[in-house]
Write a protein that holds these residues in place. Structure first.
Motif, PDB file in Angstrom:
ATOM      1  N   TYR A   1     107.244  72.630   7.931  1.00  0.00           N
ATOM      2  CA  TYR A   1     106.194  73.534   8.286  1.00  0.00           C
ATOM      3  C   TYR A   1     105.121  73.499   6.848  1.00  0.00           C
ATOM      4  CZ  TYR A   1     108.705  75.371  12.035  1.00  0.00           C
ATOM      5  OH  TYR A   1     109.527  75.377  13.195  1.00  0.00           O
ATOM      6  N   HIS A   2     103.792  73.896   7.394  1.00  0.00           N
ATOM      7  CA  HIS A   2     102.871  74.091   6.167  1.00  0.00           C
ATOM      8  C   HIS A   2     102.689  75.444   5.834  1.00  0.00           C
ATOM      9  CE1 HIS A   2      98.818  73.886   4.725  1.00  0.00           C
ATOM     10  NE2 HIS A   2      98.748  72.674   4.842  1.00  0.00           N
ATOM     11  N   TYR A   3     102.660  75.620   4.392  1.00  0.00           N
ATOM     12  CA  TYR A   3     102.594  77.171   3.821  1.00  0.00           C
ATOM     13  C   TYR A   3     101.676  78.171   4.564  1.00  0.00           C
ATOM     14  CZ  TYR A   3      98.353  75.922   0.951  1.00  0.00           C
ATOM     15  OH  TYR A   3      96.985  75.570   0.485  1.00  0.00           O
ATOM     16  N   ARG A   4     100.664  77.520   5.222  1.00  0.00           N
ATOM     17  CA  ARG A   4      99.764  78.455   5.747  1.00  0.00           C
ATOM     18  C   ARG A   4     100.137  78.760   7.250  1.00  0.00           C
ATOM     19  NH1 ARG A   4      95.252  79.207   2.772  1.00  0.00           N
ATOM     20  NH2 ARG A   4      94.658  77.432   1.440  1.00  0.00           N
ATOM     21  N   ASP A   5     101.280  78.311   7.711  1.00  0.00           N
ATOM     22  CA  ASP A   5     101.848  78.662   8.896  1.00  0.00           C
ATOM     23  C   ASP A   5     102.370  80.303   8.986  1.00  0.00           C
ATOM     24  OD1 ASP A   5     103.102  77.829  11.565  1.00  0.00           O
ATOM     25  OD2 ASP A   5     105.098  79.219  10.622  1.00  0.00           O
ATOM     26  N   ARG A   6     102.190  81.006  10.065  1.00  0.00           N
ATOM     27  CA  ARG A   6     102.460  82.465  10.042  1.00  0.00           C
ATOM     28  C   ARG A   6     103.854  82.707   9.951  1.00  0.00           C
ATOM     29  NH1 ARG A   6      97.892  85.571  10.428  1.00  0.00           N
ATOM     30  NH2 ARG A   6      96.145  84.552  11.125  1.00  0.00           N
TER      31      ARG A   6
ATOM     32  N   ILE B   1      94.833  81.520  -7.488  1.00  0.00           N
ATOM     33  CA  ILE B   1      93.717  82.341  -6.772  1.00  0.00           C
ATOM     34  C   ILE B   1      93.183  81.251  -5.769  1.00  0.00           C
ATOM     35  CG2 ILE B   1      91.403  82.995  -7.321  1.00  0.00           C
ATOM     36  CD1 ILE B   1      92.073  82.672 -10.556  1.00  0.00           C
ATOM     37  N   MET B   2      93.012  81.814  -4.508  1.00  0.00           N
ATOM     38  CA  MET B   2      92.827  81.373  -3.392  1.00  0.00           C
ATOM     39  C   MET B   2      91.707  80.240  -3.675  1.00  0.00           C
ATOM     40  SD  MET B   2      94.143  82.296  -0.222  1.00  0.00           S
ATOM     41  CE  MET B   2      94.336  83.910   0.079  1.00  0.00           C
ATOM     42  N   GLY B   3      90.608  80.184  -4.296  1.00  0.00           N
ATOM     43  CA  GLY B   3      89.951  79.168  -4.641  1.00  0.00           C
ATOM     44  C   GLY B   3      88.816  78.683  -3.422  1.00  0.00           C
ATOM     45  N   LEU B   4      88.526  77.294  -3.538  1.00  0.00           N
ATOM     46  CA  LEU B   4      87.509  76.985  -2.842  1.00  0.00           C
ATOM     47  C   LEU B   4      88.184  76.769  -1.269  1.00  0.00           C
ATOM     48  CD1 LEU B   4      86.007  74.396  -5.041  1.00  0.00           C
ATOM     49  CD2 LEU B   4      84.978  76.349  -4.298  1.00  0.00           C
ATOM     50  N   TRP B   5      89.299  76.721  -1.119  1.00  0.00           N
ATOM     51  CA  TRP B   5      89.523  77.064   0.596  1.00  0.00           C
ATOM     52  C   TRP B   5      88.634  78.180   1.232  1.00  0.00           C
ATOM     53  CZ3 TRP B   5      92.202  76.106   4.590  1.00  0.00           C
ATOM     54  CH2 TRP B   5      92.708  77.218   5.538  1.00  0.00           C
ATOM     55  N   LEU B   6      88.202  79.047   0.641  1.00  0.00           N
ATOM     56  CA  LEU B   6      87.183  79.999   1.360  1.00  0.00           C
ATOM     57  C   LEU B   6      85.924  79.195   1.773  1.00  0.00           C
ATOM     58  CD1 LEU B   6      89.106  81.979  -0.283  1.00  0.00           C
ATOM     59  CD2 LEU B   6      87.077  83.644  -0.141  1.00  0.00           C
ATOM     60  N   VAL B   7      85.567  78.221   0.786  1.00  0.00           N
ATOM     61  CA  VAL B   7      84.257  77.749   1.165  1.00  0.00           C
ATOM     62  C   VAL B   7      84.499  76.467   2.334  1.00  0.00           C
ATOM     63  CG1 VAL B   7      82.341  75.929   0.383  1.00  0.00           C
ATOM     64  CG2 VAL B   7      83.199  78.019  -0.865  1.00  0.00           C
ATOM     65  N   GLU B   8      85.916  75.777   2.012  1.00  0.00           N
ATOM     66  CA  GLU B   8      86.114  74.933   2.934  1.00  0.00           C
ATOM     67  C   GLU B   8      86.397  75.562   4.406  1.00  0.00           C
ATOM     68  OE1 GLU B   8      89.553  73.436   1.160  1.00  0.00           O
ATOM     69  OE2 GLU B   8      88.662  72.496  -0.576  1.00  0.00           O
ATOM     70  N   GLU B   9      86.820  76.605   4.586  1.00  0.00           N
ATOM     71  CA  GLU B   9      86.938  77.030   5.932  1.00  0.00           C
ATOM     72  C   GLU B   9      85.786  77.710   6.358  1.00  0.00           C
ATOM     73  OE1 GLU B   9      89.841  77.530   8.936  1.00  0.00           O
ATOM     74  OE2 GLU B   9      89.809  76.512   7.062  1.00  0.00           O
ATOM     75  N   CYS B  10      85.081  78.322   5.651  1.00  0.00           N
ATOM     76  CA  CYS B  10      83.694  78.585   6.090  1.00  0.00           C
ATOM     77  C   CYS B  10      83.003  77.446   6.689  1.00  0.00           C
ATOM     78  CB  CYS B  10      82.855  79.139   5.026  1.00  0.00           C
ATOM     79  SG  CYS B  10      83.275  80.978   4.785  1.00  0.00           S
ATOM     80  N   ARG B  11      82.809  76.303   5.859  1.00  0.00           N
ATOM     81  CA  ARG B  11      82.198  74.956   6.666  1.00  0.00           C
ATOM     82  C   ARG B  11      82.866  74.661   7.814  1.00  0.00           C
ATOM     83  NH1 ARG B  11      81.204  70.748   2.375  1.00  0.00           N
ATOM     84  NH2 ARG B  11      79.743  70.110   3.842  1.00  0.00           N
TER      85      ARG B  11
ATOM     86  N   HIS C   1      95.023  82.483   5.994  1.00  0.00           N
ATOM     87  CA  HIS C   1      95.314  81.744   7.172  1.00  0.00           C
ATOM     88  C   HIS C   1      93.935  81.080   7.807  1.00  0.00           C
ATOM     89  CE1 HIS C   1      99.399  82.712   7.424  1.00  0.00           C
ATOM     90  NE2 HIS C   1      98.960  84.358   7.302  1.00  0.00           N
ATOM     91  N   PRO C   2      94.059  79.835   8.468  1.00  0.00           N
ATOM     92  CA  PRO C   2      92.865  79.215   9.053  1.00  0.00           C
ATOM     93  C   PRO C   2      92.298  80.250  10.036  1.00  0.00           C
ATOM     94  CG  PRO C   2      94.743  77.722   9.016  1.00  0.00           C
ATOM     95  CD  PRO C   2      95.192  79.017   8.628  1.00  0.00           C
ATOM     96  N   GLY C   3      90.777  80.025  10.206  1.00  0.00           N
ATOM     97  CA  GLY C   3      90.213  80.923  11.012  1.00  0.00           C
ATOM     98  C   GLY C   3      88.624  81.075  10.769  1.00  0.00           C
ATOM     99  N   ASP C   4      88.161  82.240  11.279  1.00  0.00           N
ATOM    100  CA  ASP C   4      86.838  82.514  11.064  1.00  0.00           C
ATOM    101  C   ASP C   4      86.682  82.984   9.871  1.00  0.00           C
ATOM    102  OD1 ASP C   4      84.245  83.201  11.450  1.00  0.00           O
ATOM    103  OD2 ASP C   4      84.486  84.952  12.889  1.00  0.00           O
ATOM    104  N   MET C   5      86.386  82.358   8.867  1.00  0.00           N
ATOM    105  CA  MET C   5      86.308  82.866   7.410  1.00  0.00           C
ATOM    106  C   MET C   5      85.000  83.648   7.168  1.00  0.00           C
ATOM    107  SD  MET C   5      88.365  83.089   4.732  1.00  0.00           S
ATOM    108  CE  MET C   5      89.441  81.547   4.987  1.00  0.00           C
ATOM    109  N   PRO C   6      83.948  83.178   7.692  1.00  0.00           N
ATOM    110  CA  PRO C   6      82.716  83.842   7.583  1.00  0.00           C
ATOM    111  C   PRO C   6      82.578  85.277   8.156  1.00  0.00           C
ATOM    112  CG  PRO C   6      82.061  81.760   8.178  1.00  0.00           C
ATOM    113  CD  PRO C   6      83.633  81.940   8.380  1.00  0.00           C
TER     114      PRO C   6
END
Length: 489
Positions: A96-101, A298-308, A346-351
């Motif tokens: 399992y990937h750590y971003r699994d719920r 810190i959550m990091g550039l994940w926020l940018v990656e998921e927005c893109r 988690h992955p999804g609609d970050m914006p």
């Protein structure tokens, strides 16, 4: 000597060859490939066998590259995730990937059994719902048939090393991220697991970094077509390898390993485990040569990656450089988010999540990609200041500047913002720190480099570093006060 670093990061994997002439380290990327988690029936998994195929192809390509033959290989990945093997050594399904719920709500259930303060005193590890401890508890709670059949638990770098060699052991730096390694003796905390009703007989022997060299299994060597290649247990946790590659001039420095995750902290001789470090949720991960990495994830550039990803899916695929240029021209300090708010995990609609956070905290919601990117980057820079200042208070030290390594060190806008936010120089580079640290670990294991201090000297003379000086731009102190009000995690 040619050493080969296999670096499996959140945004992709790569195989990097390194050569060392006794003074300078040269690096060359041999193969790059995606490392996307795969969702099946709503569950998120590592695509582990495809990755292993890519690793083998990378070793083959490096060994046939026309130069010296490959002598050693080292593997690093992020921490936390693991695979389970049965009594025959066969893999029991894709890890399992750590971003699994599966771990949603699990941490709260665990600390009702063993109090939070006691777990922290025993392990010194930051509380994140994605930790291995909560992944393992989630499997047990769900009655996992794979867990029932398992005889061995291997962290991900150890799993890939086992695929290559047949050896089954866990490297220390990565093992400490599980939150079930005891500070008292540096071994598995079997008592903690037993109190939580978790199996204690799955845990293999633990080995120190730069040890346990093992030859490729005969079948693997034959398939790849290589000769006597040894696989070294480098600092398997990617952060541990990245910090080895920080070009610091002494033992006291602050670092930021900046990528999908940002990890900000310092090295200390003894763990810092007290009410403040617990309250600020700092971690004491096992380091090199008996030291510890006192840091905050810190959550990091994940926020940018998921927005893109969201914008691309919606038909707005703009190169990052264009987005950054637009963001830089926008008014500063309009809205902030706490990057570590659980809604962003988690992955999804970050914006949409970012806009909702701003609205709920009484701030204007960003409108469009440029405003959203500016909000994220300013928030990260301010979070780095918060964590850096807390690191100094916990360690009892003052740092003249901040070393930034990893892919995020190439983000010039973020580096400029970080220098302004902390009011100190930012020394950016090397951007390939994890692979470089992996290679240095192999050179240490082979006796070519004398230890951590010399390794960092090699980085200083081999890798470029760019300095970002603060200009004293107005508004950052007031922005930090505003940000601190909404940074709850």
């Amino acid at each position: 000597m040619v050493a080969l670093a296999v670096d499996l990061g959140a945004s992709g994997g790569r195989v990097v060859a390194g050569g060392f002439d006794g003074a300078l380290l040269s690096v060359n990327e041999v193969r790059r490939f995606p490392n996307d988690p795969v969702r099946v029936h709503g569950r998120l998994h590592w695509d582990v066998l495809r990755l292993f195929h890519e690793v083998k192809q990378g070793i083959r390509a490096a060994d046939r590259g026309g130069g010296d033959r490959v002598e050693t290989v080292g593997i690093d990945t992020w921490g936390l995730d693991f695979g389970l093997l049965d009594r025959h050594g066969e893999l029991l399904g894709n890890p399992y990937h750590y971003r699994d719920r599966q771990t949603d709500g699990v941490m709260e259930e665990v600390v009702r059994i063993v109090p939070r303060a006691e777990i922290y005193a025993r392990t010194g590890i930051q509380f994140m719902q994605i930790n291995s401890l909560y992944q393992l508890f989630a499997l047990a709670r769900a009655g996992s048939t794979a867990l029932e059949a398992a005889r061995t638990l291997l962290m991900m770098p150890d799993l890939f090393r086992s695929f290559l060699t047949g050896e089954r052991c866990c490297e220390y730096t990565d093992a400490t991220t599980t939150q079930f390694v005891a500070l008292a003796d540096g071994d598995w905390d079997r008592d903690l697991l037993a109190r939580l009703g978790l199996p204690v007989d799955l845990l293999p022997p633990m080995v120190p970094p730069f040890g346990c060299p093992a030859p490729l299994a005969a079948g693997v060597a034959e398939e790849i077509g290589v000769g006597a290649v040894k696989v070294v247990a480098v600092a398997g946790h990617d952060t541990a390898s990245a910090v080895l590659a920080v070009p610091a001039t002494g033992p006291d420095f602050a670092y930021l390993s900046c990528g999908t995750w940002s990890l900000c902290g310092t090295e200390v001789d003894r763990p810092v485990v007290d009410e403040r470090s617990l309250g600020w949720n700092f971690t004491n991960e096992g380091g090199l040569e008996g030291r510890y990495r006192l840091l905050r994830n810190i959550m990091g550039l994940w926020l940018v990656e998921e927005c893109r990803r969201t914008w691309s899916r919606d038909g707005f695929a703009v190169p990052y450089e264009g987005l950054a240029a637009a963001a830089e021209e926008l008014p500063p300090f309009v809205s902030f988010v706490d990057p570590d708010n659980p809604r962003f995990l988690h992955p999804g609609d970050m914006p949409g999540r970012i806009a909702a956070f701003c609205t709920e905290t009484g701030q204007p919601a960003p409108e469009g990609p440029g405003q959203t990117l500016r909000c994220i980057l300013e928030s990260l820079a301010l979070k780095y200041r918060l964590v850096l200042e807390r690191t100094e208070r916990l360690a009892g030290k003052q740092f003249p500047g901040l070393h930034v390594v990893g892919g995020g060190s190439r983000n010039a806008l973020l580096m400029r913002m970080t220098a302004e936010a902390i009011g100190r120089p930012v020394w950016a580079g090397p951007s390939e720190a994890t692979a470089v640290g992996n290679l240095l670990g192999q050179l240490i294991a082979g006796g070519r480099i004398g230890g951590v201090r010399q390794a960092r000297e090699v980085v200083r003379v081999s890798m470029p570093v760019e300095t970002f000086e603060p200009t004293g731009a107005a508004g950052w102190d007031e922005a930090f006060e505003r940000f601190s009000e909404i940074a709850r995690y």
